[in-house]
Design an enzyme around this catalytic site. Structure first.
Site, short mmCIF file in Angstrom:
data_model
loop_
_atom_site.label_atom_id
_atom_site.label_comp_id
_atom_site.label_asym_id
_atom_site.label_seq_id
_atom_site.Cartn_x
_atom_site.Cartn_y
_atom_site.Cartn_z
CE1 TYR A 6 -4.38 -1.44 0.50
CE2 TYR A 6 -2.92 -3.25 1.07
CZ TYR A 6 -4.17 -2.79 0.70
OH TYR A 6 -5.20 -3.67 0.52
CG ASP B 83 -1.63 -11.79 0.39
OD1 ASP B 83 -1.53 -11.23 1.50
OD2 ASP B 83 -2.28 -11.32 -0.55
CE1 TYR C 37 -8.82 -6.61 -3.20
CE2 TYR C 37 -7.15 -5.90 -1.62
CZ TYR C 37 -8.01 -5.61 -2.66
OH TYR C 37 -8.07 -4.35 -3.18
CG HIS D 292 -3.83 -1.66 -2.93
ND1 HIS D 292 -5.02 -0.95 -2.91
CD2 HIS D 292 -4.18 -2.91 -3.32
CE1 HIS D 292 -6.03 -1.74 -3.24
NE2 HIS D 292 -5.53 -2.94 -3.51
CG HIS E 122 -3.72 -6.62 -6.09
ND1 HIS E 122 -4.25 -7.27 -5.01
CD2 HIS E 122 -4.46 -5.48 -6.23
CE1 HIS E 122 -5.26 -6.58 -4.51
NE2 HIS E 122 -5.40 -5.48 -5.23
CG HIS F 267 -6.77 -1.98 -6.84
ND1 HIS F 267 -7.31 -3.00 -6.08
CD2 HIS F 267 -7.82 -1.27 -7.32
CE1 HIS F 267 -8.62 -2.91 -6.11
NE2 HIS F 267 -8.94 -1.86 -6.84
#
Length: 771
Positions: free
Chosen positions: A406, A420, A503, A561, A563, A726
């Site tokens: 972020y 993640d 998410y 942010h 991905h 994003h």
């Protein structure tokens, strides 16, 4: 007409396998009657209720006067009073026919086993040669953990972040796949164990029940376990300082406070956190009863908890901001429903693919599939049968890792850069797939067994799905008065979904009969939002409040942010000796006469080393992983094109949106380049390194390529980084429609001709002597 029973909720009862079902629960719950079959009485139960409880879909075809039933790979047609049923287009004789009683269809109590255990469904086949990469069974997980617990190294309270199959050497696995007489390889289990803040690695021989290795890994932190969420919640809600901070914000009911565990990242000594401690940061939300606590952040309040000491060691409280209280249900409960007519996808003659254990065969493709605790599905030993020759394409492919950083430097956001898979284990966070919404009705759903934090085997129902779908014309041509020539393209999709906090990530591995392999990554779920004073963009506070994001609701900003996904692809194009070639179309001077002054030509070069291969993606250059030792019939080296960006819906992440002096940039080089090629090393499996949680330096691709080894005619691993930046939209709140990015691998002179001409081949094969 038979009486119809409404469909059950999505949280319907699940039966892992027809073979494991005793039907006792169904018999106990279903109204029963008796009928006579073959001269004796049989028990009858309600057809629709029982089949749906079993997990099958049931549809009454009014026109045909029959039931259409689908469950995984079985497609069944069943007519009341008929002594037979059609299973995947083949006739099955029933012990007793379906009968109607007061308008309700009743079936023989043993019919479920009779229908779904018949030999007419050929999709699933018994594995007679266990593949060496098969995932650990529940019994093997228990045996591996038991072996460790019986050793002098085990201490009460140890936790397990990974218990998985230890891969045999690559050359031995390929040899086993190609040699039908090869003996099974030894079964071993790798384990990562937490003893407080210490990390150990263990290796167990499952055949001998023997601990082969016990190794302390110094200076690293282990993966965060889902079981630790409850510990964090208890610690905070018993801490007087945290309770007082909530009271300042008008929150006194602790049962309505939701805590969310976050990794701390690493910022040297700038954040005041010592590296040696096992720490997590915690954000807080208020549950107001709308089902979406993410819409009600308790901002400017971040706790730090020491997991080893089980206490809060720090509370960042930078001022009271009103908690956004506007309801924002994400399940549509506040919307007027729209009725949709059914869209049925059926395969009346069964599937075009077969599963033998964990090996999948479809068209000319064959591969092994397993679930990994960290990265999810792993596709291994992928081959293509080219006119009877089984050609190697990929030894192993999987998600390598991903990061969601972020861009807000605020006290509650600056540290947010979620790894993640590396920090949390995306396989462990697998979300069970729902038929009809997550996947089409014709999907086959597969369970997976993984170890939980205590080392106990845990079965995740419906962890992966396989389904075939129509994907447009494979080719078409109409020539004058000649018959039309066209062929249908099918795709085989392997789908997996992982839910990581707010998410949900959907990953598709997509095979085409023409040799193309795609990887699609979709992000959905709920945006991470920040509470602000601004209600509309006309407010005086709007410019400041939206500096790092988009105002998407009153008092809520969706923070900008990224991905960023990386896929690890151990490609073996027609063998292990491969090279990276680059082809550039160029404008060249026309020296051959005629009115044209220029021409289009191509230049080709061979990339020499790992550092030269690491690059940002320029779509104008064609990049090939080629086997220059082999060629097609006209002499071109066989190859596959690698494309990190094959389309997407959000703005492409051209690289990391962080300065080179940021700790994040110094720790994770993989973010900033879309193509990496390294020499194969079985220990190099993750682009962010094996232990990224609070890592202090680069331990992934930046380190792997430091020696700058030659990649000419070597066993290569390709790492493709793709993703999006994003910038949030209002249409993504309170639920984000799935946004996709796509990676593609395409055959490039790998074949001698169009590989799918067989789709139009006449029923009678051409004479062998025909030129």
């Amino acid at each position: 007409m038979p009486k119809h029973v409404p469909q059950p909720s999505r949280k319907r009862r699940f039966f892992p396998s027809p073979l494991a079902t005793t039907l006792a629960a169904l018999l106990a719950a279903s109204p029963m009657t008796q009928a006579v079959a073959h001269g004796g009485p049989v028990e009858m139960i309600e057809l629709e209720t029982s089949l749906r409880a079993f997990g099958a879909s049931v549809h009454w075809d009014e026109y045909a006067g029959l039931y259409v039933i689908n469950h995984n790979s079985a497609h069944i047609k069943l007519r009341p009073d008929s002594p037979t049923a059609l299973v995947n287009g083949k006739t099955l004789k029933l012990t007793a026919p379906v009968m109607l009683k007061d308008g309700t269809a009743m079936m023989y109590a043993g019919m479920i086993n009779e229908l779904f255990q018949s030999d007419l469904d050929e999709t699933f086949r018994l594995e007679t040669r266990p593949h060496p990469l098969n995932p650990l069974t529940g019994a093997e997980i228990s045996a591996a953990v038991s072996t460790l617990k019986q050793s002098p190294h085990y201490r009460q309270g140890m936790q397990f972040t990974d218990v998985s199959v230890h891969e045999p050497p690559k050359e031995k696995v390929w040899s086993f796949v190609y040699d039908q007489k090869a003996t099974p390889l030894p079964r071993q289990a790798s384990m990562t164990v937490l003893d407080g803040k210490k990390v150990f690695e263990a290796l167990v021989d499952l055949d001998k029940a023997q601990l082969l290795q016990w190794k302390f890994i110094e200076g690293v932190h282990g993966r965060v376990l889902a079981e630790e969420d409850a510990v964090i919640d208890r610690v905070l809600k018993a801490d007087p300082q945290y309770i007082q901070a909530l009271k300042k914000r008008g929150v006194t009911d602790l049962d309505k406070v939701v805590t969310s565990t976050l990794t701390t990242g690493y910022f040297g000594a700038e954040d005041g956190l010592v590296h040696d401690a096992r720490l997590l940061k915690v954000a807080s939300y208020l549950d107001i009863g709308d089902g979406n606590f993410y819409a009600h952040p308790i901002d400017q309040l971040v706790a730090v908890v020491d997991l080893t000491e089980k206490k809060m060691i720090k509370l960042d409280d930078t001022g009271v901001l009103p908690i956004p209280s506007r309801p924002a249900p994400y399940d549509g409960r506040d919307q007027r429903p729209m009725a949709l007519k059914p869209l049925d996808i059926t395969e009346p003659q069964g599937k075009n693919y077969q599963l033998t254990g964990n090996v999948v065969k479809w068209h000319n493709w064959e591969f092994h599939l397993r679930m990994d605790t960290r990265v999810g599905p792993v596709l291994s030993t992928l081959t293509y049968n080219d006119k009877g020759v089984r050609r190697k394409v990929m030894y192993e492919g999987s998600l390598g890792g991903m990061i969601v950083p972020y861009g807000d430097p605020d006290i509650g956001w600056y540290f947010m850069a979620y790894l993640d898979s590396g920090d949390f284990g995306m396989g462990a966070l697998t979300s069970s797939i729902e038929r009809g919404t997550d996947v089409p009705g014709n999907a086959v759903l597969l369970d997976a067994t993984l170890a939980d934090g205590s080392g106990e085997p845990r079965t995740i129902p419906r962890a992966m799905a396989l389904f075939e779908r129509y994907a447009g014309p494979e080719y078409k041509h109409q020539e004058g008065n000649q018959p039309n020539v066209s062929a249908e393209r099918r795709e085989l999709v392997i789908r997996w979904i992982s839910t990581v906090g707010n998410y949900d990530y959907i990953f598709d591995w997509v095979l085409q009969p023409n040799g193309t392999l795609g990887i699609n990554a979709g992000a959905t779920g709920i945006e991470a939002v920040k509470g602000v004073a601004t209600r509309t963009m006309q407010d005086a506070t709007a410019a400041d409040d939206t500096r790092y994001g988009t105002l998407i609701d009153h008092n809520l900003v969706g923070t900008t942010h990224q991905h960023i996904y990386n896929f690890r692809l151990d490609l073996d194009i027609d063998g292990e000796q491969n090279s990276l070639l680059e082809i550039d179309p160029i404008i060249a001077e026309n020296k051959d006469g005629g009115p044209r002054t220029t021409s289009i030509q191509t230049t080709q070069r061979e990339v020499a080393s790992e550092l030269q291969a690491a690059q940002k993606y320029d779509p104008g250059t064609i990049r090939l992983i080629a086997n220059t030792n082999k060629s097609n019939k006209v002499g071109n080296p066989v190859a596959y094109q690698v494309i990190p960006y094959a389309g997407g819906t959000h703005p492409i992440a051209k690289g990391a949106m962080f300065g080179p002096d940021e700790w994040l940039s110094r720790r994770f080089a993989f973010m900033d380049k879309q193509l990496w090629v390294t020499r194969h090393n079985p220990l190099q499996r993750y682009p962010e390194g094996k232990y990224p949680n609070r890592s202090r330096e680069e331990t992934g691709l930046g380190l792997y390529t430091q020696n700058d080894q030659s990649i000419v005619n070597q066993d290569l691993v390709v790492w493709l980084t793709t993703g999006t930046t994003h910038v949030v939209r209002s249409e993504e709140w309170p639920m984000m429609p799935t946004e996709w990015v796509n990676v593609l691998l395409k055959p490039w002179n790998f074949f001698d001709q169009t590989p799918t001409l067989y789709l139009n081949a006449p029923e009678a094969p051409l004479d062998a002597a025909t030129p």
